[in-house]
Scaffold this active site. Sequence first.
Site, PDB file in Angstrom:
ATOM      1  N   SER A 142      -6.054  21.694   1.917  1.00 14.56           N
ATOM      2  CA  SER A 142      -6.621  20.142   1.455  1.00 14.56           C
ATOM      3  C   SER A 142      -6.784  19.858   2.733  1.00 14.56           C
ATOM      4  CB  SER A 142      -5.406  19.815   0.611  1.00 14.56           C
ATOM      5  OG  SER A 142      -5.497  18.466   0.320  1.00 14.56           O
ATOM      6  N   TYR A 156       3.651  17.022  -0.731  1.00 15.18           N
ATOM      7  CA  TYR A 156       2.311  17.841  -0.757  1.00 15.18           C
ATOM      8  C   TYR A 156       1.660  18.009   0.818  1.00 15.18           C
ATOM      9  CZ  TYR A 156      -2.470  18.713  -2.373  1.00 15.18           C
ATOM     10  OH  TYR A 156      -3.817  19.295  -2.824  1.00 15.18           O
TER      11      TYR A 156
HETATM   12  N1  LIG Z   1      -8.967  18.401  -6.636  1.00 12.23           N
HETATM   13  C1  LIG Z   1      -8.858  17.960  -5.458  1.00 12.23           C
HETATM   14  O1  LIG Z   1      -9.142  16.816  -5.007  1.00 12.23           O
HETATM   15  C2  LIG Z   1      -8.084  18.956  -4.457  1.00 12.23           C
HETATM   16  C3  LIG Z   1      -8.356  18.515  -3.060  1.00 12.23           C
HETATM   17  C4  LIG Z   1      -7.945  19.233  -2.185  1.00 12.23           C
HETATM   18  C5  LIG Z   1      -6.991  20.447  -2.472  1.00 12.23           C
HETATM   19  N2  LIG Z   1      -6.818  20.562  -3.824  1.00 12.23           N
HETATM   20  C6  LIG Z   1      -6.122  22.003  -4.048  1.00 12.23           C
HETATM   21  O2  LIG Z   1      -7.030  22.851  -4.839  1.00 12.23           O
HETATM   22  C7  LIG Z   1      -6.443  23.771  -5.651  1.00 12.23           C
HETATM   23  C8  LIG Z   1      -7.015  23.596  -7.196  1.00 12.23           C
HETATM   24  O3  LIG Z   1      -6.830  22.307  -7.327  1.00 12.23           O
HETATM   25  P1  LIG Z   1      -7.329  21.575  -8.699  1.00 12.23           P
HETATM   26  O4  LIG Z   1      -7.633  20.125  -8.398  1.00 12.23           O
HETATM   27  O5  LIG Z   1      -8.409  22.461  -9.106  1.00 12.23           O
HETATM   28  O6  LIG Z   1      -6.197  21.744  -9.918  1.00 12.23           O
HETATM   29  P2  LIG Z   1      -4.593  21.499  -9.804  1.00 12.23           P
HETATM   30  O7  LIG Z   1      -4.254  21.427  -8.610  1.00 12.23           O
HETATM   31  O8  LIG Z   1      -4.369  20.690 -10.822  1.00 12.23           O
HETATM   32  O9  LIG Z   1      -4.364  23.072 -10.315  1.00 12.23           O
HETATM   33  C9  LIG Z   1      -3.451  23.842  -9.884  1.00 12.23           C
HETATM   34  C10 LIG Z   1      -3.322  25.132 -10.832  1.00 12.23           C
HETATM   35  O10 LIG Z   1      -2.225  25.620 -10.084  1.00 12.23           O
HETATM   36  C11 LIG Z   1      -1.364  26.012 -11.169  1.00 12.23           C
HETATM   37  N3  LIG Z   1      -0.015  26.231 -10.676  1.00 12.23           N
HETATM   38  C12 LIG Z   1       0.639  25.540 -10.037  1.00 12.23           C
HETATM   39  N4  LIG Z   1       2.005  26.093  -9.950  1.00 12.23           N
HETATM   40  C13 LIG Z   1       1.915  27.142 -10.198  1.00 12.23           C
HETATM   41  C14 LIG Z   1       2.938  28.262 -10.048  1.00 12.23           C
HETATM   42  N5  LIG Z   1       3.952  27.970  -9.645  1.00 12.23           N
HETATM   43  N6  LIG Z   1       2.362  29.408 -10.751  1.00 12.23           N
HETATM   44  C15 LIG Z   1       1.072  29.744 -10.987  1.00 12.23           C
HETATM   45  N7  LIG Z   1       0.405  28.931 -11.299  1.00 12.23           N
HETATM   46  C16 LIG Z   1       0.753  27.328 -10.844  1.00 12.23           C
HETATM   47  C17 LIG Z   1      -1.550  24.902 -12.148  1.00 12.23           C
HETATM   48  O11 LIG Z   1      -1.056  25.189 -13.495  1.00 12.23           O
HETATM   49  C18 LIG Z   1      -2.859  24.557 -12.076  1.00 12.23           C
HETATM   50  O12 LIG Z   1      -3.770  25.174 -13.261  1.00 12.23           O
HETATM   51  C19 LIG Z   1      -4.788  23.204  -5.504  1.00 12.23           C
HETATM   52  O13 LIG Z   1      -4.288  24.175  -4.514  1.00 12.23           O
HETATM   53  C20 LIG Z   1      -5.085  21.764  -4.852  1.00 12.23           C
HETATM   54  O14 LIG Z   1      -3.845  21.472  -4.296  1.00 12.23           O
HETATM   55  C21 LIG Z   1      -7.366  19.945  -4.717  1.00 12.23           C
END
Ligand SMILES: NC(=O)c1ccc[n+]([C@@H]2O[C@H](COP(=O)([O-])OP(=O)(O)OC[C@H]3O[C@@H](n4cnc5c(N)ncnc54)[C@H](O)[C@@H]3O)[C@@H](O)[C@H]2O)c1
Length: 252
Positions: A142, A156
């Site tokens: 991120s 985070y």
């Molecule tokens: N959306 C954004 O703006 C953004 C920006 C930067 C980084 N990210 C990162 O991108 C990735 C995907 O993000 P997103 O926004 O698509 O959705 P999100 O962050 O909500 O999804 C993360 C997924 O990980 C799963 N998860 C969490 N803990 C877990 C565990 N212990 N075991 C198995 N699965 C687990 C959750 O059930 C969820 O489906 C994440 O790592 C997030 O931190 C997102």
Amino acid sequence: MHIDLSGRSALVTGAAQGIAQAVALQLKACGAAVQVADIDGERAAAFARSNGLSLHVFDIADRKAAHAAVADVLKLSGGRLDILVNGAGGVRGQVGQAIESVDEAGWSAIFDANIHGAFWMAQACAPAMQARGWGRMIHIASGAGLRPSLTGIQAYTAAKHALVGLAKQLSQDLGPHGITSNAIAPGFILSNPTTQRQWEAYGVDGQQRLLQSIHTRRLGEAQDIASMAAFLASDHAAWVTGQVISVDGGRS
Ligand SMILES: NC(=O)c1ccc[n+]([C@@H]2O[C@H](COP(=O)([O-])OP(=O)(O)OC[C@H]3O[C@@H](n4cnc5c(N)ncnc54)[C@H](O)[C@@H]3O)[C@@H](O)[C@H]2O)c1
């Protein structure tokens, strides 16, 4: 440049939500045999079913469960695992709060999802990659892995910084075995209900300020991240490793 992943076997974690889903579909479209994982079986199941992907439901932060799930993945793929995408993570339903009110459970939940699980997955997947002398580890970090987070969640930011460090260390450890390890640092993407709520909470002025801080003047889309992941997973990126690549419209 044509990205051809045919013959490759991939595992994408976090596939109940936006970014990892887009990554899984992109790798599949490039020809990889893709399996997906998430702790949220209900939401991930519909996605996996409708796209014909094998789903593994487990907690990546549980070392034993992670190793058992990777053993299952290998059974289904004929012993082959070339690409790991550590997409699971996120804020686990939390919002930013004053440091004095952060409790142990909240702090740990974010570390479990964003860094502990990423390491257990890498540990479980490395032997199969080493055996073939080829592998790709792609960690979805991120902008919060490089600077303070828009979410204001201390854990985070700390966990994503740790993930960036892990990506670099794995690069050094596994590079001699033909395995690359890179982190992608996405900017803000409306990929799930939490980011949708966060966006709405900014109000019109806050939204405008955020857009003005992005050089391309638009929010990212999950596909922006998926395209970078496909490149990093390919032979074209064989000499790219130990990097953290911002995909954020120039905000960094
Ligand atoms: N959306 C954004 O703006 C953004 C920006 C930067 C980084 N990210 C990162 O991108 C990735 C995907 O993000 P997103 O926004 O698509 O959705 P999100 O962050 O909500 O999804 C993360 C997924 O990980 C799963 N998860 C969490 N803990 C877990 C565990 N212990 N075991 C198995 N699965 C687990 C959750 O059930 C969820 O489906 C994440 O790592 C997030 O931190 C997102």
